[in-house]
Design an enzyme around this catalytic site. Structure first.
Site, PDB file in Angstrom:
ATOM      1  N   HIS A 133      14.070  32.448 -11.745  1.00  0.00           N
ATOM      2  CA  HIS A 133      15.068  30.627 -11.499  1.00  0.00           C
ATOM      3  C   HIS A 133      16.250  31.193 -10.666  1.00  0.00           C
ATOM      4  CE1 HIS A 133      12.929  30.371 -15.502  1.00  0.00           C
ATOM      5  NE2 HIS A 133      12.347  29.289 -15.075  1.00  0.00           N
ATOM      6  N   SER A 180       8.437  28.155 -18.911  1.00  0.00           N
ATOM      7  CA  SER A 180       8.462  27.762 -20.734  1.00  0.00           C
ATOM      8  C   SER A 180       7.524  27.250 -21.368  1.00  0.00           C
ATOM      9  CB  SER A 180       9.632  27.112 -20.924  1.00  0.00           C
ATOM     10  OG  SER A 180      10.784  27.582 -19.478  1.00  0.00           O
ATOM     11  N   ALA A 203       7.369  24.041 -17.811  1.00  0.00           N
ATOM     12  CA  ALA A 203       7.987  22.821 -18.452  1.00  0.00           C
ATOM     13  C   ALA A 203       8.274  21.858 -17.675  1.00  0.00           C
ATOM     14  CB  ALA A 203       8.882  23.689 -19.364  1.00  0.00           C
ATOM     15  N   TYR A 217      18.844  29.817 -10.693  1.00  0.00           N
ATOM     16  CA  TYR A 217      19.647  29.378 -11.831  1.00  0.00           C
ATOM     17  C   TYR A 217      20.116  30.507 -12.026  1.00  0.00           C
ATOM     18  CZ  TYR A 217      16.464  28.934 -15.862  1.00  0.00           C
ATOM     19  OH  TYR A 217      15.610  28.909 -16.149  1.00  0.00           O
ATOM     20  N   GLU A 218      19.514  31.021 -12.382  1.00  0.00           N
ATOM     21  CA  GLU A 218      19.402  33.182 -13.232  1.00  0.00           C
ATOM     22  C   GLU A 218      20.499  34.077 -11.826  1.00  0.00           C
ATOM     23  OE1 GLU A 218      16.759  35.124 -15.485  1.00  0.00           O
ATOM     24  OE2 GLU A 218      15.705  33.517 -15.053  1.00  0.00           O
ATOM     25  N   HIS A 262      14.370  35.475 -23.540  1.00  0.00           N
ATOM     26  CA  HIS A 262      13.378  35.920 -22.470  1.00  0.00           C
ATOM     27  C   HIS A 262      13.117  36.862 -22.700  1.00  0.00           C
ATOM     28  CE1 HIS A 262      11.926  35.042 -17.972  1.00  0.00           C
ATOM     29  NE2 HIS A 262      11.243  33.647 -18.948  1.00  0.00           N
TER      30      HIS A 262
HETATM   31  C1  R1P Z   1      14.690  24.119 -19.537  1.00  0.00           C
HETATM   32  O1  R1P Z   1      14.272  24.123 -20.448  1.00  0.00           O
HETATM   33  C2  R1P Z   1      14.019  25.544 -18.916  1.00  0.00           C
HETATM   34  O2  R1P Z   1      11.983  24.966 -18.909  1.00  0.00           O
HETATM   35  C3  R1P Z   1      11.853  24.934 -17.215  1.00  0.00           C
HETATM   36  C4  R1P Z   1      13.294  24.387 -16.631  1.00  0.00           C
HETATM   37  O3  R1P Z   1      12.350  24.882 -14.738  1.00  0.00           O
HETATM   38  C5  R1P Z   1      13.938  26.135 -17.176  1.00  0.00           C
HETATM   39  O4  R1P Z   1      13.711  26.693 -16.800  1.00  0.00           O
HETATM   40  O5  R1P Z   1      10.948  26.075 -17.885  1.00  0.00           O
HETATM   41  P1  R1P Z   1       9.979  26.218 -16.363  1.00  0.00           P
HETATM   42  O6  R1P Z   1       9.653  26.213 -15.045  1.00  0.00           O
HETATM   43  O7  R1P Z   1       9.999  28.505 -15.946  1.00  0.00           O
HETATM   44  O8  R1P Z   1       8.660  26.657 -17.442  1.00  0.00           O
END
Ligand code: R1P
Length: 293
Positions: A94, A35, A124, A96-97, A72
C-alpha cells in the site's frame, strides 16, 4: 519517488526468472488477495487453498518490497485452483506503507513476465452507495484515480514500451465480459442478493475518511472507497492484462455528523472472515470460467 529507474524491465526479468526456476508450471491467472480475501490472517486465505503450493515470502524474492501491515503475511503463492495454474499475492503493498505507487504495483509486472493473461483483484472497502450492506460484494466496473488527479500515478517516469504504451487507455479497464460471467457465477452460488456493480476509488490512507471527504466522494459518483487496487489495475492494463476486480464491503461509510461509531481495521478483518468461504468459491468459479475462455 524517482528511483523507479532501478526497476527496469531487466531487473523485473531477474525477479521473474528467480521464480520461474523454482516453479515447474506457468501461472495463467494472477490473484491479489487483500484484506477481504484473508491476506491478513494466517488461515483461510484463498492462497492457502491452492493445490501443490509453492510459497515465497516477499523478503526472499529479489527486488520485491516487504509487507509492513501488522499481522500481515506477505507471500507470493503458486499453485493450482480447480486445476488451473495461478499465482496469488497473499497480501499487497500500500501507498501508506511508504512505498511509491509504482512499487506497490510492481508485482503485477512480475506476474505478467511470468506469463499471466488475467488479473483478479480483491479489496476490502467502505460502502458509499446507500444500497450496499456490510458483507455485500461490488464488482468493480470503473474507478476514480484520485491520486492521479493530484499528479501521482504508477506509470510516471520513463516508459518502457516492452510493458506497454506511454498513454494507455483506461476507459475499458475492467472486463465487461468477466463482470457478466461473475454475475452468472453469483447466481449459481445463490449470491445474487449480495452482488452489486459500481465505481471504486482509492485514497492514500492510512486514516479512514472524514465525513466531508466521504460526502464529496459520494457526489463524485464513487460507490466504494479503499486504499488499493487502482494503481495495480492501471499497471495491469498498461501491460495488457485482462482485469476483474471486486470490493468486499467491510463497513458502511458514515456521511453524517451524528454517528459516533468509528470505522476500524478489526471490523474489516471480521467481515472478511465472515465471507471467507463464499468468496473462495466465487473466485474459484471465476477462475474456472476464465480458464475455459
Ligand atoms: C483498511 O482497513 C485496509 O483495508 C483495505 C484498505 O485498502 C486498507 O489497506 O485493504 P485492501 O485494499 O488491501 O483490501
Amino acid at each position: 519517488h524517482t528511483d523507479n529507474d532501478k526497476y527496469t524491465y531487466e531487473s523485473l526479468t531477474e525477479t521473474a526468472s528467480f521464480l520461474r526456476k523454482q516453479v515447474p508450471f506457468k501461472p495463467v491467472i494472477g490473484i491479489i488477495c487483500g484484506s477481504g480475501m484473508g491476506a491478513y490472517w494466517n488461515q483461510g486465505c484463498l492462497a492457502d487453498a491452492l493445490d501443490g503450493k509453492i510459497q515465497f515470502p516477499y523478503e526472499v524474492i529479489p527486488h520485491f518490497p516487504r509487507s509492513t501491515v501488522k499481522g500481515h503475511v506477505g507471500e507470493l503463492v503458486f499453485g493450482y485452483l480447480t486445476g488451473v495454474p495461478v499465482v496469488c499475492m497473499k497480501g499487497r503493498f500500500h501507498y501508506y506503507e511508504g512505498y511509491p505507487l509504482w512499487k506497490c504495483a510492481m508485482p503485477v509486472r512480475v506476474m505478467k513476465l511470468l506469463g499471466i493473461t488475467h488479473l483478479i483483484v480483491s479489496n476490502a472497502a467502505g460502502g458509499l452507495n446507500p444500497n450496499f450492506k456490510v458483507g455485500d460484494i461490488m464488482l468493480v466496473k470503473d474507478h476514480i484515480n484520485l491520486m492521479g488527479f493530484a499528479g501521482n500515478n504508477p506509470l510516471q517516469g520513463p516508459n518502457d514500451d516492452r510493458f506497454g504504451p506511454r498513454f494507455p487507455p483506461m476507459n475499458t479497464a475492467y472486463s465487461k465480459e468477466l463482470i457478466i460471467e461473475a454475475k452468472k457465477v453469483a447466481e449459481e452460488l445463490n449470491m445474487q442478493d449480495i452482488i452489486h456493480e459500481g465505481v471504486y476509488t482509492c485514497l492514500g490512507g492510512p486514516n479512514f475518511e472524514t465525513v466531508a471527504e466521504l460526502k464529496m466522494l459520494s457526489m463524485l459518483g464513487a460507490d466504494t472507497v479503499g486504499m488499493s487496487t487502482v494503481h495495480e489495475v492501471i499497471t495491469a492494463r498498461h501491460c495488457d492484462l485482462t482485469v476483474f476486480a471486486f470490493s468486499l464491503i467491510t463497513n458502511l461509510c458514515i456521511t453524517n455528523y451524528k454517528t459516533a461509531s468509528n470505522p476500524n481495521h478489526e471490523e474489516v478483518i471480521d467481515v472478511g472472515k465472515m465471507r471467507e468461504s463464499v468468496l473462495q468459491l466465487f473466485v474459484q468459479n471465476i477462475v474456472t470460467v476464465i480458464a475455459k475462455q
